[in-house]
Design a protein around this motif. Structure first.
Motif, mmCIF file in Angstrom:
data_model
loop_
_atom_site.group_PDB
_atom_site.id
_atom_site.type_symbol
_atom_site.label_atom_id
_atom_site.label_comp_id
_atom_site.label_asym_id
_atom_site.label_seq_id
_atom_site.Cartn_x
_atom_site.Cartn_y
_atom_site.Cartn_z
ATOM 1 N N ALA A 164 35.220 32.163 43.145
ATOM 2 C CA ALA A 164 36.550 31.623 42.829
ATOM 3 C C ALA A 164 36.793 31.597 41.324
ATOM 4 O O ALA A 164 37.897 31.915 40.852
ATOM 5 C CB ALA A 164 36.682 30.215 43.413
ATOM 6 N N GLU A 165 35.771 31.247 40.547
ATOM 7 C CA GLU A 165 35.923 31.235 39.091
ATOM 8 C C GLU A 165 36.146 32.641 38.544
ATOM 9 O O GLU A 165 36.964 32.844 37.633
ATOM 10 C CB GLU A 165 34.685 30.602 38.453
ATOM 11 C CG GLU A 165 34.519 29.119 38.766
ATOM 12 C CD GLU A 165 33.243 28.560 38.199
ATOM 13 O OE1 GLU A 165 32.404 29.372 37.751
ATOM 14 O OE2 GLU A 165 33.070 27.328 38.207
ATOM 15 N N GLN A 166 35.436 33.627 39.082
ATOM 16 C CA GLN A 166 35.627 35.002 38.636
ATOM 17 C C GLN A 166 37.028 35.499 38.959
ATOM 18 O O GLN A 166 37.691 36.136 38.118
ATOM 19 C CB GLN A 166 34.570 35.906 39.276
ATOM 20 C CG GLN A 166 33.148 35.610 38.851
ATOM 21 C CD GLN A 166 32.146 36.526 39.518
ATOM 22 O OE1 GLN A 166 32.507 37.465 40.216
ATOM 23 N NE2 GLN A 166 30.872 36.246 39.324
ATOM 24 N N VAL A 167 37.506 35.212 40.169
ATOM 25 C CA VAL A 167 38.854 35.638 40.548
ATOM 26 C C VAL A 167 39.899 34.975 39.666
ATOM 27 O O VAL A 167 40.857 35.612 39.210
ATOM 28 C CB VAL A 167 39.105 35.335 42.039
ATOM 29 C CG1 VAL A 167 40.570 35.577 42.393
ATOM 30 C CG2 VAL A 167 38.197 36.181 42.917
ATOM 31 N N ALA A 171 42.447 36.872 37.190
ATOM 32 C CA ALA A 171 43.883 36.694 37.356
ATOM 33 C C ALA A 171 44.538 36.252 36.047
ATOM 34 O O ALA A 171 45.618 36.745 35.679
ATOM 35 C CB ALA A 171 44.162 35.669 38.455
ATOM 36 N N GLU A 172 43.904 35.343 35.334
ATOM 37 C CA GLU A 172 44.440 34.910 34.048
ATOM 38 C C GLU A 172 44.489 36.072 33.057
ATOM 39 O O GLU A 172 45.481 36.225 32.317
ATOM 40 C CB GLU A 172 43.575 33.783 33.486
ATOM 41 C CG GLU A 172 43.662 32.484 34.272
ATOM 42 C CD GLU A 172 42.725 31.427 33.730
ATOM 43 O OE1 GLU A 172 41.912 31.770 32.845
ATOM 44 O OE2 GLU A 172 42.795 30.270 34.192
ATOM 45 N N ILE A 175 47.412 38.459 34.085
ATOM 46 C CA ILE A 175 48.730 37.891 33.775
ATOM 47 C C ILE A 175 48.994 37.940 32.266
ATOM 48 O O ILE A 175 50.098 38.292 31.819
ATOM 49 C CB ILE A 175 48.819 36.449 34.302
ATOM 50 C CG1 ILE A 175 48.795 36.455 35.837
ATOM 51 C CG2 ILE A 175 50.082 35.761 33.801
ATOM 52 C CD1 ILE A 175 48.733 35.065 36.444
ATOM 53 N N ALA A 176 47.982 37.607 31.465
ATOM 54 C CA ALA A 176 48.151 37.646 30.009
ATOM 55 C C ALA A 176 48.439 39.072 29.529
ATOM 56 O O ALA A 176 49.326 39.288 28.690
ATOM 57 C CB ALA A 176 46.903 37.098 29.324
ATOM 58 N N ASN A 177 47.721 40.058 30.080
ATOM 59 C CA ASN A 177 47.950 41.446 29.666
ATOM 60 C C ASN A 177 49.326 41.937 30.097
ATOM 61 O O ASN A 177 49.968 42.703 29.368
ATOM 62 C CB ASN A 177 46.861 42.346 30.252
ATOM 63 C CG ASN A 177 45.527 42.170 29.575
ATOM 64 O OD1 ASN A 177 45.461 41.832 28.394
ATOM 65 N ND2 ASN A 177 44.446 42.382 30.307
ATOM 66 N N VAL A 178 49.797 41.513 31.261
ATOM 67 C CA VAL A 178 51.123 41.922 31.717
ATOM 68 C C VAL A 178 52.207 41.352 30.804
ATOM 69 O O VAL A 178 53.174 42.035 30.438
ATOM 70 C CB VAL A 178 51.345 41.498 33.180
ATOM 71 C CG1 VAL A 178 52.804 41.677 33.581
ATOM 72 C CG2 VAL A 178 50.456 42.318 34.105
ATOM 73 N N VAL A 179 52.055 40.081 30.417
ATOM 74 C CA VAL A 179 53.039 39.470 29.512
ATOM 75 C C VAL A 179 53.037 40.180 28.155
ATOM 76 O O VAL A 179 54.100 40.487 27.590
ATOM 77 C CB VAL A 179 52.736 37.967 29.351
ATOM 78 C CG1 VAL A 179 53.639 37.352 28.285
ATOM 79 C CG2 VAL A 179 52.931 37.244 30.677
ATOM 80 N N ILE A 180 51.849 40.448 27.626
ATOM 81 C CA ILE A 180 51.756 41.161 26.345
ATOM 82 C C ILE A 180 52.374 42.542 26.462
ATOM 83 O O ILE A 180 53.105 43.007 25.562
ATOM 84 C CB ILE A 180 50.287 41.246 25.900
ATOM 85 C CG1 ILE A 180 49.740 39.853 25.585
ATOM 86 C CG2 ILE A 180 50.137 42.151 24.687
ATOM 87 C CD1 ILE A 180 48.257 39.832 25.304
ATOM 88 N N LEU A 181 52.126 43.219 27.573
ATOM 89 C CA LEU A 181 52.689 44.549 27.794
ATOM 90 C C LEU A 181 54.205 44.507 27.840
ATOM 91 O O LEU A 181 54.881 45.377 27.264
ATOM 92 C CB LEU A 181 52.119 45.140 29.081
ATOM 93 C CG LEU A 181 52.628 46.516 29.499
ATOM 94 C CD1 LEU A 181 52.306 47.546 28.431
ATOM 95 C CD2 LEU A 181 52.024 46.923 30.837
ATOM 96 N N GLN A 182 54.773 43.518 28.504
ATOM 97 C CA GLN A 182 56.228 43.402 28.573
ATOM 98 C C GLN A 182 56.842 43.195 27.190
ATOM 99 O O GLN A 182 57.837 43.840 26.833
ATOM 100 C CB GLN A 182 56.618 42.243 29.490
ATOM 101 C CG GLN A 182 56.359 42.501 30.960
ATOM 102 C CD GLN A 182 56.709 41.295 31.810
ATOM 103 O OE1 GLN A 182 56.788 40.173 31.318
ATOM 104 N NE2 GLN A 182 56.929 41.520 33.091
#
Length: 370
Positions: A164-167, A171-172, A175-182
């Protein structure tokens, strides 16, 4: 007899004093070779350890080159570049989220089926599994004999983070890379042209400004045309794969078509992996030999048609890439940045070829890549 004085002969003018020519640099000078080697090593370390920062920047840059003509078209229709960039970012990521939402259910179903899939594969590949188990048992007996001879060995168990910690961590990061990419994609689309014009405007020579403005325009047009062409070809391949899998009766045909279109950005390796995936899916879904081998062989035929006829005919010889350079680029960027690097390897190679072809001194390198 008149006295006449004879002028002395004029002495030759003194030769102008010139500085001696500097000695030509030896390309094999050890100091020069060492400096170049250190620069290459530093560049490799920067690319590898800076992948968390460089990967979103490179992906945003490639997407901006692909979407720049769309923003330009919206600008001609009267939409400001800032607003057109926002529209394109919303459309692209909205389409991506919609596709992920539509394919989330079948993908989750296959993930949940993995334990049963493993059992089915073990049942169908029983002979191979028995051979592996015998080899594993023999290796275990040898280790036990060595442990008995050297004394009791202490077993150290290192507990890592839970699943669960790895997932959650992954996921974090996603999400951070997607926001930076946008954010990066928006600024590249909205302010990229102004930034490039400001950079060219700092040059003192008018000829240099005109030359580099023409080079930048040519490179941008060629790269956008190439990326758009490859994207359309991969989209058509995904549609054809999904239709073929549906005709064969393979479950979740849309999922495999999407995966085929995406993985085709990695030539050679991508189609091979997709063929293996379709073979496993067919082996788990059907019983007869024709139905098991039919879907993967159909995909192989589609990729051969695309790679040997469709892509060379549409892309043309000017932007054709050397297969050796393509394979080396996939290995290099895959080693540097993992799966995202392998997906970006061919677009990066195409950008380098177009940049080399646009500069006269670099044309030999462009010919090597093409």
């Amino acid at each position: 007899m008149s006295d006449r004085t004879i002028d002395p002969p004029l002495s030759p003018p003194p030769e102008p004093v010139t500085d001696p020519l500097p000695p030509a640099r030896n390309p094999r000078d050890p100091m020069r070779v060492a400096v170049v080697g250190l620069f290459v090593i530093a560049l490799l370390f920067t690319l590898y350890f800076g992948r968390d920062v460089l990967l979103p920047i490179m992906l945003a840059l490639i997407l901006s080159l692909l979407l720049r003509p769309c923003v330009r078209g919206l600008y001609r229709l009267g939409l400001p570049e800032a607003l057109g960039a926002a529209v394109m970012v919303i459309l692209v990521f909205g389409a991506g989220l919609g596709t992920m939402y539509a394919l989330a259910t079948p993908a989750t179903a296959w993930v949940n089926r993995m334990p049963r899939v493993v059992n089915e594969l073990e049942f169908k590949l029983g002979d191979i599994r028995e051979g592996i188990e015998r080899a594993r048992e023999a290796s275990r007996q040898i280790e036990q004999m060595a442990a008995d001879r050297n004394g009791a060995a202490r077993e150290v168990v290192v507990r890592g983070p839970s699943l669960a910690e790895q997932v959650l961590h992954q996921a974090e990061a996603v999400i951070a890379n997607v926001v930076i990419l946008q954010v990066l994609l928006y600024f590249f689309l909205a302010r990229g042209r102004q930034s490039l014009e400001a950079l060219i405007g700092t040059m003192r020579s008018v000829d240099d400004r005109v030359h580099y403005a023409m080079v930048a325009a040519t490179v941008q047009q060629n790269i956008a045309a190439y990326l758009a062409t490859i994207t359309v070809i991969n989209f058509c391949l995904g549609i054809a794969t999904a239709l073929a899998m549906w005709l064969w009766g393979v479950p979740n045909a849309a999922l495999w078509g999407t995966l085929a279109g995406l993985i085709n950005y990695v030539p050679f390796i991508g189609p091979a992996v997709m063929t293996a995936v379709l073979f496993l899916v067919s082996a788990l879904s059907f019983e007869g030999g024709v139905h098991i081998f039919g879907p993967p062989l159909t995909f192989v035929a589609l990729t051969m048609l695309e790679g040997n006829f469709l892509t060379p005919m549409i892309v043309g010889r000017r932007l054709a890439l050397n297969p050796i350079a393509v394979f080396v680029s996939i290995l290099f960027w895959g080693w540097m940045w993992g799966i995202p690097g392998a997906l970006l390897a061919v677009p990066i190679l195409a950008i380098l070829k177009i940049l080399f072809d646009a500069h006269e001194p670099m044309k030999p390198f462009g010919a090597l890549l093409g």
